[in-house]
Each structure stands twice: as structure tokens, then as C-alpha cells.
Design an enzyme around this catalytic site. Structure first.
Site, PDB file in Angstrom:
ATOM      1  N   HIS A  77     -65.535 -46.350   8.038  1.00 30.30           N
ATOM      2  CA  HIS A  77     -65.360 -47.179   7.118  1.00 30.30           C
ATOM      3  C   HIS A  77     -65.598 -48.588   7.870  1.00 30.30           C
ATOM      4  O   HIS A  77     -66.323 -49.554   7.432  1.00 30.30           O
ATOM      5  CB  HIS A  77     -64.305 -47.137   6.228  1.00 30.30           C
ATOM      6  CG  HIS A  77     -64.719 -48.134   4.959  1.00 30.30           C
ATOM      7  ND1 HIS A  77     -65.573 -47.525   3.949  1.00 30.30           N
ATOM      8  CD2 HIS A  77     -64.364 -49.212   4.567  1.00 30.30           C
ATOM      9  CE1 HIS A  77     -65.869 -48.487   3.064  1.00 30.30           C
ATOM     10  NE2 HIS A  77     -64.992 -49.512   3.437  1.00 30.30           N
TER      11      HIS A  77
ATOM     12  N   TYR B 111     -68.235 -52.514   7.784  1.00 31.79           N
ATOM     13  CA  TYR B 111     -67.829 -54.074   7.738  1.00 31.79           C
ATOM     14  C   TYR B 111     -68.389 -54.679   9.141  1.00 31.79           C
ATOM     15  O   TYR B 111     -68.788 -55.829   9.279  1.00 31.79           O
ATOM     16  CB  TYR B 111     -66.335 -54.235   7.859  1.00 31.79           C
ATOM     17  CG  TYR B 111     -65.627 -53.809   6.722  1.00 31.79           C
ATOM     18  CD1 TYR B 111     -66.143 -54.559   5.318  1.00 31.79           C
ATOM     19  CD2 TYR B 111     -64.723 -52.906   6.636  1.00 31.79           C
ATOM     20  CE1 TYR B 111     -65.630 -54.028   4.325  1.00 31.79           C
ATOM     21  CE2 TYR B 111     -63.948 -52.336   5.420  1.00 31.79           C
ATOM     22  CZ  TYR B 111     -64.480 -52.760   4.528  1.00 31.79           C
ATOM     23  OH  TYR B 111     -63.946 -52.460   3.174  1.00 31.79           O
TER      24      TYR B 111
ATOM     25  N   HIS C  24     -74.771 -46.798  -4.127  1.00 30.34           N
ATOM     26  CA  HIS C  24     -74.038 -47.624  -3.819  1.00 30.34           C
ATOM     27  C   HIS C  24     -74.462 -48.431  -2.473  1.00 30.34           C
ATOM     28  O   HIS C  24     -74.616 -49.294  -2.355  1.00 30.34           O
ATOM     29  CB  HIS C  24     -72.497 -47.104  -3.827  1.00 30.34           C
ATOM     30  CG  HIS C  24     -71.507 -48.096  -2.941  1.00 30.34           C
ATOM     31  ND1 HIS C  24     -71.341 -49.187  -3.155  1.00 30.34           N
ATOM     32  CD2 HIS C  24     -70.861 -47.625  -1.613  1.00 30.34           C
ATOM     33  CE1 HIS C  24     -70.293 -49.669  -2.171  1.00 30.34           C
ATOM     34  NE2 HIS C  24     -70.295 -48.711  -1.212  1.00 30.34           N
ATOM     35  N   PHE C  25     -74.437 -47.204  -1.425  1.00 32.62           N
ATOM     36  CA  PHE C  25     -74.725 -48.050  -0.222  1.00 32.62           C
ATOM     37  C   PHE C  25     -75.966 -48.476   0.177  1.00 32.62           C
ATOM     38  O   PHE C  25     -76.169 -49.351   0.767  1.00 32.62           O
ATOM     39  CB  PHE C  25     -73.975 -47.364   0.971  1.00 32.62           C
ATOM     40  CG  PHE C  25     -74.904 -45.998   1.289  1.00 32.62           C
ATOM     41  CD1 PHE C  25     -76.121 -46.013   1.867  1.00 32.62           C
ATOM     42  CD2 PHE C  25     -73.849 -44.691   1.264  1.00 32.62           C
ATOM     43  CE1 PHE C  25     -76.585 -44.753   2.260  1.00 32.62           C
ATOM     44  CE2 PHE C  25     -74.626 -43.487   1.673  1.00 32.62           C
ATOM     45  CZ  PHE C  25     -75.964 -43.308   1.941  1.00 32.62           C
ATOM     46  N   HIS C  26     -76.990 -48.341  -0.666  1.00 33.36           N
ATOM     47  CA  HIS C  26     -78.252 -48.911  -0.507  1.00 33.36           C
ATOM     48  C   HIS C  26     -78.190 -50.121  -1.389  1.00 33.36           C
ATOM     49  O   HIS C  26     -79.020 -51.255  -0.919  1.00 33.36           O
ATOM     50  CB  HIS C  26     -79.378 -48.052  -1.322  1.00 33.36           C
ATOM     51  CG  HIS C  26     -80.049 -47.002  -0.392  1.00 33.36           C
ATOM     52  ND1 HIS C  26     -79.342 -45.820  -0.240  1.00 33.36           N
ATOM     53  CD2 HIS C  26     -81.279 -47.145   0.456  1.00 33.36           C
ATOM     54  CE1 HIS C  26     -80.010 -45.172   0.724  1.00 33.36           C
ATOM     55  NE2 HIS C  26     -81.029 -45.941   1.059  1.00 33.36           N
TER      56      HIS C  26
ATOM     57  N   ARG D  49     -75.771 -35.800  -3.439  1.00 32.30           N
ATOM     58  CA  ARG D  49     -76.369 -36.351  -2.448  1.00 32.30           C
ATOM     59  C   ARG D  49     -76.707 -35.433  -1.305  1.00 32.30           C
ATOM     60  O   ARG D  49     -76.418 -34.322  -1.218  1.00 32.30           O
ATOM     61  CB  ARG D  49     -75.653 -37.430  -1.739  1.00 32.30           C
ATOM     62  CG  ARG D  49     -74.618 -37.164  -0.960  1.00 32.30           C
ATOM     63  CD  ARG D  49     -73.564 -38.183  -0.599  1.00 32.30           C
ATOM     64  NE  ARG D  49     -73.844 -38.904   0.660  1.00 32.30           N
ATOM     65  CZ  ARG D  49     -73.020 -39.625   1.450  1.00 32.30           C
ATOM     66  NH1 ARG D  49     -71.654 -39.496   1.335  1.00 32.30           N
ATOM     67  NH2 ARG D  49     -73.767 -40.334   2.411  1.00 32.30           N
ATOM     68  N   ARG D  50     -77.614 -36.029  -0.218  1.00 30.30           N
ATOM     69  CA  ARG D  50     -77.634 -34.969   1.040  1.00 30.30           C
ATOM     70  C   ARG D  50     -78.162 -33.627   0.698  1.00 30.30           C
ATOM     71  O   ARG D  50     -77.940 -32.703   1.251  1.00 30.30           O
ATOM     72  CB  ARG D  50     -76.565 -34.735   1.708  1.00 30.30           C
ATOM     73  CG  ARG D  50     -75.719 -36.261   2.118  1.00 30.30           C
ATOM     74  CD  ARG D  50     -74.718 -35.805   3.094  1.00 30.30           C
ATOM     75  NE  ARG D  50     -74.464 -36.804   3.812  1.00 30.30           N
ATOM     76  CZ  ARG D  50     -73.570 -36.917   4.674  1.00 30.30           C
ATOM     77  NH1 ARG D  50     -72.513 -36.255   4.812  1.00 30.30           N
ATOM     78  NH2 ARG D  50     -73.369 -37.995   5.531  1.00 30.30           N
TER      79      ARG D  50
END
Lengths: 563, 157
Positions: A223, A227, A377-379, A440-441
Site C-alpha cells: 500500500h 503513495y 479504481h487503480f487505473h 479481476r486477474r
């Protein structure tokens, strides 16, 4: 020499150019892999025409090259540029080259075994799936190389502090140090995971690993890693963006507060990736959930401070009324092409941040955990603001360090807007599909999206197709960028090589308060370490208490263990 | 710090407190929990399903490359199931479509959730963590019948 320029040594300039150009090539391989993923998922292709192999090999390459290799290189290059520039001190280029070479060797090593199909373990490399030892060694070299770059900056900063006692550390330096403090603490756990568990196990020196412990160590790193991606983008937002917009940074203190909050709260949050895992008490998962909300606070403050800075700039440019200032910003000013990368990323990030709050929300995570929502989300985060800021930053750095003029300015300016359209369509498709349960995946194209299959799920089809449209638009934007980037790299250098000094658009603060409590990293690092100990000791205790036996290694191709 | 800044900071803090309140409410008042540590159960290697009360069942499920055991389970509507899940080889994922059940199956650990099926129908579940070459074929169904027999099937679907 003017106050806002700095002359880098030739060696430092060459190094920074290498640190930007080589990962750009790797990024493009990863981006190509990303396009293939969407085509695989929709069942349009069943095998990769260029790299060969299946969906999962491509997924590994896409994740590792884009999210680990490219981001780490860019963060190091930005630090190598901004820290000497802001402190007006020269890099120790010998150490800097050592770090760069280690990172290159490591990345190429990991890249080769992934391309050979010897490390199809995805970007999370969860044991007991085993990769070729060269994969683990390669990643270790990449991380160690980035540590060396960081250690190279520390004496420069300490010297500066001695010579300039009482002065505020430049914001760019605060930001880059925050980035690497977070990175250093976080990567210690993955170093332990790799050096004491996965590597000896992969080499056959030890027989078994505790899978839950490895998973927990991975997320201790996993995580804060996000950042580490985000922080260099924040540095560019705080330091460059207000000036590019024609204004000032609204509050100097807010920026410093945000960076210190990241030091405090980046790391004790990793267990929120393990809400659905066994062997960890729900109360500790809840605690990590609370800390995750705490880390949303610096992002909310950033949203306010940047919006206020842009409003200030917009009003200076003649904008009036409640929203009128928004119209006057230089969205399509070819000379300020860099601004388009930052503003487009910021707009995407609003949605990325909100979807992140959903993931962090403890019980709500049940709906989205490991579904297509997560890559959706992370795209919007790493493949949104981070990627765009890094692409803009790469272009800016390369023209500065190679003394070139940016080519195809109009196209360069348009890349982030085209990309934004693509990523919104793409992520919406994934997130909506994820809420309907699409995993996903998973190569959905071979099964869930294939009407011939017993697993066929018709209601997912529309959203799988939407991701193809979005993915193709994203790919086109990146192709335009890559063409413009290499056109710039190979263009004729500006004649005045001798005179060439580097300059950055450094913003001045509008409100500049003394912020005495925010001037020293030490207390924040100590509190961070205490928070980490308090939040991770019970988690690790639970993991060790509630697991039995270790696991032998497995190949992704066979259900029989390798020994 | 100027007024608008203070206001923005306070509103941000307040927003997060509201979010936290929602989580606490879901946890305490609605009893929605996430998996926790299970230490009072012996590791199991085969799947079993048995009735523990008038409407309650215990299901011990095993995930392995590349199938769930059992792969189909038939239960009457209104059943509450104590679901235990483990893996015999590598990490797998377990999510029941249209139902808020989502678990990781990890070798060396046992995962647990309690789930109630009120509506009759077929609930599809799939592996959602990469578990090797045939990962995308790993799935199963829970069939809830109006008033049916209890059955499990360990064959692949």
C-alpha cells in the site's frame, strides 16, 4: 547564472537522460501488454501475437514494468533533478551512476525472465507460486539501486541545512524526501520477504514458506507503494502546477503538512488489502481501516489547496465569478503543454480517490474485493494522475537535460486529454463489471465472455466490450506520446550547449507561514515507526498463531508441487 | 491559516468521521463483519457438508488447482451456512455472485463467514485470485431450492 537555473554536470545530465529514456521503452512494452489484456479479456485474441504466451504472462509484464519499474525510475530521476536544483548543490555522480546501473541491470533481469514465461506470478508474486530466482534478484537490485540514490541525497541535504540554518527547506526537497522515506520504510518488509523467504525458497535452500506471513509482508509494502507513486506527482502538483497556471501556491504550510501526514500514515494501513484474508483478527483489520481514512485527509487537503491555487491563478488571468476563473486556465496553451498533463491527472484523481474510499471501507470491500472494480479504481489513480504527471515530467526533464525543444507540441498537449477520455471509459467498464461480480486477474475472454463456455455470464459482456474501447483510446494516446517523446529525444540539440542550464517552474507561496512544527522529519519518522509497531505487531502475531504448515513451491502450469 | 482553509480542513475531517460512523453502524447495528482469525478448528483436507440445526448447515470447502470442492451445493431456501474455506495448494479466491460473500482461500489457514440464502436461485461462484494456467475455469454453483434436498457434488461443473 540566474537564480532560477542550475548547471548540472555533463555526467549528471547523461545519467538522468538514461534514467528516463530506458524506462520509457520498458513502459511501452508494458502499455502494449495492457492493450493485449483488454483484447484477451474480451475474447478477441487467445494468444499475444508479438510476445507470445497467455493472458497471465502479459498481465505480469504489464504490472511489473508499468507499476514498479517505470515509477521507480521516474521517482529517482525526479529526485536526481530536483534535489540538486533546489539546494544548488552537485550530485555525487559516481554514487548516482552506481544506483542507476543497479536499477537497470535488475529491471532487465526481471524483464527477461518474465518474457521467457519463467515468472508468471503477477505483480504481487504471491507464494506459493514460484518465479525464477532471477525475478526476485532483479526486483531486489531495482530496490537497492533506488535506496542508493536516496542515500546520495541525504548528505547534500544535511550540508545545506548546516549552511542555511533557520531557512525553510525548499518544498521540492521536502516532497522528494517524503517520497523516499515512505519508500525506504515500506521496502524493508518486501526485502525481508524476498531475501529471507522467497529467494532461498525459490533456489531450493529452504523447503516451505508461510503464505500468510509473506502476504502480510507484501502488503506492508504494497500500500505505501501507491503513495510512492503518488508523491512525486504531488511534488509536481505543489511545486510546478501553480506557477504553470500563472499563480502561486495557495498555502505553503498546507503542502508541508500534507507531506508530513504521508510520512505518518502511509505505512500502517496495508492490512486493508487483506480484509477478506483468514488468520488476521477483524479488529486489526478495522484499525488499519481507520488509518486508511486518515491517509485520505492529506488528499482532501491537497484537493482544496490545489483548487485554491488554481483559482488564484485563474483570477489573476482575469477570470471572475464563482466558476469563471476555471475558464481562463491555460488548458490549450502550447507553450504550457506541461499544465495539461497535471490538470487532466488531477481531474481523473477525484474519481480515483472516491473509489479508493469504497475499497478502504471495511465491509464494503466485500462487494469489490478482487473484482474488476479494483483495476478500475487503480487505473484512475496510478494510471491516471501518476502516469500523466510522470509522462509530462519525463518530457520536461528530457528536454532540459538533453537541451532539446519539445517536438509536436500540439500533439504533446493533446495526449492527456485523449488519455483521460480513454481511461474514464475503460475504468467505468471495469468498475461497473466488478460490481456485477466480474473477477479481476482472470482471462474472462476464455470463459465468462465466451458463449460456448459453461461459465458464460451474459450480463458482463457489455462492460467487457466497453473496456476494449477505453483501452484502445488509452493506447492511442500513449502511442502519440511515445512518438512525440522520441521525436524530441532525436531532434537536433540546441546550439548553446555550454550555456545550457536547467530550469524548473518553481511556484512561490501565496500564504507563507513559519510552520515551525513542520520543519523536521525526525519526530514524524519516530511517530510513524511507533504507529507501524502498534498496528503490525498484533497482525503478525495473529498470522503466526492461526496458520499451520508451510507451503512448497508451485508452478502456474501444474497442480503438483515442485518438490 | 486563513478562514477558507480552516473550513476546508474541518469539513474534510467531518466527512471522514461520517464515513467511519457508517462503518461502525454496519458493524454493530447491522452485524456485517469481515473474516477474522480462526484458531479453534483443525485443518481439513476434504469437503464436508452437514446439518447443525433446523435451518443451519456447516460447509467445509476446499479450493485446489483448478476446482472447488464441492463444486455444487444444493440447499433449501432460508438456510444459514457456516462456511469454512481452505486451500490445499496455492492461493485462491471465492466470491459468490449477487451475494456478499468474498473470501480468500489460503493454504495453511482457514477462512470463515456465515451466510444466509433466503431467495431460491442459482448462485454462481468463481475463483478470483490467479491460481495458474486454468484459473479461469475454476467455478461452481450454490443452488437454493424452494424446499429441496441437501446435496453436494465434488465433480467439476
Amino acid at each position: 547564472m540566474a537564480a532560477d537555473t542550475f548547471r548540472f554536470s555533463k555526467s549528471a545530465k547523461h545519467l538522468n537522460s538514461v534514467l528516463i529514456i530506458i524506462p520509457m521503452v520498458l513502459l511501452f512494452i508494458g502499455v502494449y501488454g495492457g492493450l493485449m489484456q483488454t483484447l484477451f479479456r474480451a475474447g478477441i485474441i487467445q494468444s499475444d501475437p508479438f510476445m507470445g504466451g497467455d493472458y497471465y504472462k502479459g498481465l505480469t509484464i504489464h504490472g511489473v514494468l508499468n507499476a514498479i519499474v517505470f515509477t521507480t525510475f521516474f521517482a529517482v530521476a525526479l529526485g536526481n533533478a530536483l534535489i540538486p536544483y533546489a539546494l544548488k548543490k552537485h550530485l555525487n555522480t559516481k554514487i548516482a551512476w552506481t544506483s542507476g546501473i543497479l536499477m537497470l541491470v535488475g529491471s532487465v533481469m526481471a524483464g527477461i525472465v518474465m518474457l521467457m514465461g519463467e515468472a508468471t506470478v503477477l505483480y504481487t508474486f504471491y507464494p506459493p507460486l514460484k518465479a525464477n530466482p532471477a525475478f526476485y534478484i532483479g526486483l531486489t537490485l531495482l530496490v537497492v539501486g533506488s535506496w542508493i540514490a536516496f542515500f546520495n541525497w541525504i548528505p547534500m541535504y544535511l550540508n545545506w541545512r548546516k549552511e542555511n540554518s533557520g531557512k525553510k527547506t525548499p518544498m521540492a526537497v521536502v516532497g522528494m524526501f517524503t517520497t523516499f522515506i515512505v519508500w525506504f520504510i515500506a521496502t524493508i518488509s518486501v526485502a525481508i520477504e524476498i531475501l529471507f523467504m522467497l529467494l532461498p525458497w525459490s533456489l531450493g535452500l529452504i523447503d516451505e514458506v508461510n503464505v500468510m506471513l509473506a502476504r502480510t509482508l507484501f502488503w506492508f509494502f504494497g500500500h505505501p507503494l501507491v503513495y510512492f507513486w503518488l508523491l512525486p506527482a504531488y511534488v509536481m502538483y505543489y511545486v510546478f502546477m501553480p506557477k504553470l497556471a500563472g499563480g502561486k501556491l495557495y498555502s505553503d504550510m498546507a503542502g508541508r503538512l500534507v507531506f508530513m501526514m504521508f510520512v505518518l500514515f502511509s505505512i500502517p494501513v496495508g492490512t486493508h488489502h487483506q480484509y477478506m484474508d483468514p488468520a488476521i483478527g477483524a479488529q486489526w483489520k478495522f484499525l488499519h481501516g481507520i488509518f486508511t481514512f486518515a491517509v485520505a485527509l492529506p488528499s482532501l487537503i491537497t484537493a482544496f489547496t490545489l483548487a485554491a491555487s488554481l483559482e488564484h491563478a485563474g483570477r489573476k488571468r482575469g477570470g471572475t465569478g464563482l466558476f469563471g476563473w476555471m475558464k481562463t486556465l491555460p488548458y490549450f496553451d502550447k507553450e504550457k503543454w506541461f499544465f495539461s498533463y497535471l490538470i487532466a491527472g488531477l481531474i481523473i484523481f477525484a474519481f480515483g480517490g472516491i473509489s479508493g474510499i469504497v475499497n478502504a471501507s471495511y465491509q464494503m470491500n466485500t462487494v469489490v474485493h478482487n473484482t474488476a472494480w479494483i483495476p478500475g479504481h487503480f487505473h484512475l489513480t496510478v494510471a491516471g494522475p501518476v502516469l500523466l504527471a510522470f509522462l509530462g515530467g519525463s518530457m520536461y526533464l528530457i528536454q532540459q537535460f538533453m537541451n532539446k525543444k519539445v517536438k509536436m507540441k500540439g500533439w504533446t498537449l493533446s495526449v492527456p486529454y485523449i488519455y483521460t477520455i480513454g481511461v474514464f471509459i475503460f475504468s467505468w467498464g471495469l468498475m461497473r463489471g466488478g460490481i456485477l461480480g466480474m473477477p479481476r486477474r482472470t482471462n474472462t475472454g476464455a470463459t465468462y465472455a465466451n458463449p460456448e463456455s459453461v461459465l458464460y455470464q451474459p450480463e458482463w459482456m457489455m462492460y467487457i466490450d466497453i473496456t476494449v474501447i477505453g483501452g484502445v483510446i488509452m493506447f492511442i494516446a500513449i502511442v502519440i506520446y511515445i512518438v512525440a517523446f522520441f521525436a524530441t529525444v532525436f531532434s537536433k540539440s540546441l546550439a548553446t550547449e555550454e550555456e545550457a542550464a536547467v530550469t524548473f517552474p518553481i511556484s512561490e507561496p501565496l500564504h507563507d507561514e513559519p510552520a515551525l512544527l513542520l520543519r523536521n522529519f525526525k519526530p514524524y519518522i519516530i511517530i510513524a515507526l511507533i504507529l507501524i509497531a502498534l498496528s503490525y505487531a498484533p497482525v503478525i502475531y495473529d498470522v503466526i498463531q492461526a496458520t499451520y504448515d508451510g507451503s512448497a513451491p508451485y508452478s502456474p502450469n501444474s497442480p503438483v508441487p515442485l518438490r | 491559516m486563513d478562514k477558507s482553509e480552516k473550513l476546508a480542513f474541518s469539513l474534510s475531517g467531518l466527512l471522514l468521521v461520517i464515513f467511519l460512523g457508517a462503518i461502525v453502524y454496519a458493524s454493530l447495528a447491522r452485524n456485517i463483519e469481515v473474516p477474522t482469525c480462526i484458531t479453534d478448528m483443525e485443518p481439513f483436507a476434504t469437503d464436508t457438508l452437514f446439518q447443525t440445526g433446523p435451518n443451519t448447515y456447516e460447509l467445509q470447502a476446499v479450493a485446489r488447482m483448478w476446482a472447488f470442492q464441492p463444486s455444487t451445493v444444493t440447499l433449501p431456501a432460508g438456510s444459514t451456512v457456516d462456511l469454512y474455506l481452505t486451500s490445499q495448494d496455492i492461493i485462491h479466491g471465492f466470491k459468490i455472485k449477487d451475494h456478499n460473500v468474498n473470501l480468500m482461500a489460503v493454504p495453511g489457514a482457514i477462512n470463515y463467514i456465515q451466510v444466509t440464502f433466503d431467495e431460491p436461485g442459482e448462485y454462481f461462484f468463481a475463483c478470483h485470485e490467479f491460481c495458474g494456467a486454468a484459473h479461469h475455469t475454476m467455478a461452481g454453483r450454490i443452488i437454493i431450492e424452494e424446499s429441496g434436498e441437501v446435496a453436494q457434488n465434488t465433480e467439476g461443473i
